[in-house]
Design a protein around this motif. Structure first.
Motif, PDB file in Angstrom:
ATOM      1  N   ASP A 127      16.519 141.739  72.910  1.00  0.00           N
ATOM      2  CA  ASP A 127      16.840 142.935  72.119  1.00  0.00           C
ATOM      3  C   ASP A 127      17.211 142.565  70.683  1.00  0.00           C
ATOM      4  OD1 ASP A 127      16.363 144.560  74.270  1.00  0.00           O
ATOM      5  OD2 ASP A 127      18.459 144.646  74.903  1.00  0.00           O
ATOM      6  N   SER A 128      17.949 141.469  70.503  1.00  0.00           N
ATOM      7  CA  SER A 128      18.320 141.024  69.158  1.00  0.00           C
ATOM      8  C   SER A 128      17.089 140.587  68.374  1.00  0.00           C
ATOM      9  CB  SER A 128      19.326 139.875  69.240  1.00  0.00           C
ATOM     10  OG  SER A 128      20.519 140.288  69.863  1.00  0.00           O
ATOM     11  N   LYS A 129      16.179 139.908  69.050  1.00  0.00           N
ATOM     12  CA  LYS A 129      14.937 139.473  68.385  1.00  0.00           C
ATOM     13  C   LYS A 129      14.118 140.680  67.945  1.00  0.00           C
ATOM     14  CE  LYS A 129      14.563 135.237  71.125  1.00  0.00           C
ATOM     15  NZ  LYS A 129      13.772 134.536  72.165  1.00  0.00           N
ATOM     16  N   PHE A 187      18.934 133.791  70.841  1.00  0.00           N
ATOM     17  CA  PHE A 187      19.217 135.220  70.775  1.00  0.00           C
ATOM     18  C   PHE A 187      18.568 135.941  71.957  1.00  0.00           C
ATOM     19  CE2 PHE A 187      19.979 133.845  66.481  1.00  0.00           C
ATOM     20  CZ  PHE A 187      21.006 134.655  66.041  1.00  0.00           C
TER      21      PHE A 187
END
Length: 369
Positions: A101-103, A98
């Motif tokens: 930003d997704s994390k 990922f």
């Protein structure tokens, strides 16, 4: 049960279901045929009854299928979300795929889900976010050795053979400090503004803890006369005071780091502006080693050790004059603190755990009669 056995069992259930359906159709056909042959039922009546039955069944069947599909899909979505979350929590390889930003979004939502939206958002904004952006650093293997010396010799500081300061042993202790820790200094190298601060008053030092560019801060407690005299020193004289009298040195990964003394007029203290070599980029965790000695007023019967950054594995050694001082250690750490008294007038604090910022210990004492 292995996969082959499971496949055979599933196929057997399907065959039984198909056979049962065929048997039911045959029985239904036989019943209808018998009724028609005996004149109980006519083909015309059977045709109309079938149409009416189909129309009556269609409406509840369509509604049932719609509701069943809706609730089944919601359940499948929940199961899929749980499986994805479980996989992300347990499989680091999945998480690594990922984007950052997704994390961050996942961590924020997870924190809000566990703690509630208000508290979770507060914890994420004030604590977690700064670490994810790498704007807040932490240290490992923090060793801080403080030694109060019993020298009864008057210490003097001279410039060009002219004595400027006289530190009388009746008024001052002389303290040696040895501090080392491991830390990622990437942000320090990029900022070009890394400082070490000394303050003549505790209130002045407290303000430095809010400034991220300071790698280390310390109180240099002197009387009002020496305070005024230090503020009047020129930059050249102050630099000599730091290098020759305080004997201040700092090493990073074994390399001596040069520094410039910043002596602002009217400021109750001074800064050391470090010139960190760019060659230290190669080290992920750099070892910082600071050594110096300084006078401390005897009337200030305390020594404060403040942990300014999250720190793991802390060892503090306070070596004092047992025949002169009766020392008590007052910790404001977590529950893992371990304080022991060693021979040779030494108090040791050894913590193999994380210490949060603004924690530490205060050593206070009374003069022995």
């Amino acid at each position: 049960m292995n996969k082959k056995d499971h496949s055979l069992l599933t196929r057997s259930f399907k065959n039984i279901s198909v056979l049962f359906f065929i048997v039911v159709l045959l029985l239904l056909f036989v019943v209808i045929l018998i009724n028609v042959l005996f004149g109980i039922y006519t083909w015309d009546r059977l045709y109309m009854d079938l149409i009416n039955a189909l129309v009556g069944v269609m409406i509840p069947l369509v509604l049932f299928n719609f509701l069943y599909d809706r609730f089944t899909q919601q359940h499948k979505d929940r199961e899929l979300s749980e499986k994805i979350t479980e996989t992300m929590l347990l499989d680091e390889q999945v998480i690594d795929r990922f984007s950052n930003d997704s994390k961050k979004a996942f961590i924020q939502k997870s924190t809000e889900s566990i703690l509630g939206k208000t508290v979770g958002n507060m914890v994420y904004d004030t604590l977690i976010q700064s670490y994810l952006s790498k704007s807040y650093q932490y240290r490992h293997h923090f060793k801080y050795y403080i030694s109060y010396l019993g020298d009864k010799v008057t210490k003097t500081f001279a410039v060009d053979d002219e004595t400027i300061f006289i530190f009388n042993p009746d008024d001052y202790y002389f303290v040696r400090e040895d501090l080392s820790f491991e830390r990622d200094i990437t942000n320090f190298i990029q900022s070009n503004d890394v400082r070490i601060g000394f303050s003549y008053k505790e209130s002045t030092l407290d303000g430095l803890y809010q400034r991220a560019e300071f790698m280390f801060r310390e109180n240099l407690w002197v009387n009002e006369e020496h305070n005024s005299m230090l503020q009047e020193l020129s930059n050249h004289e102050m630099e000599q005071f730091v290098k020759s009298f305080l004997q201040f040195t700092i090493e990073i990964d074994g390399e001596v780091v040069p520094y410039q003394v910043i002596h602002n007029e009217g400021y109750e203290g001074f800064h050391l502006l470090l010139d960190i070599p760019e060659t230290l980029h190669s080290s992920v965790l750099s070892k910082v080693h600071i050594r110096f000695q300084m006078p401390q007023l005897r009337t200030q019967k305390k020594f404060i050790v403040m942990i300014s950054e999250p720190t793991e594995d802390v060892e503090i050694m306070f070596m004092h004059l047992e025949n002169e001082m009766e020392v008590e250690a007052i910790p404001f750490l977590n529950e893992a603190e371990s304080i022991t008294r060693l021979p040779n007038d030494t108090i040791k604090i050894d913590i193999h755990d994380w210490i949060l910022p603004r924690a530490g210990v205060v050593f206070v004492w009374n003069d022995r009669q």
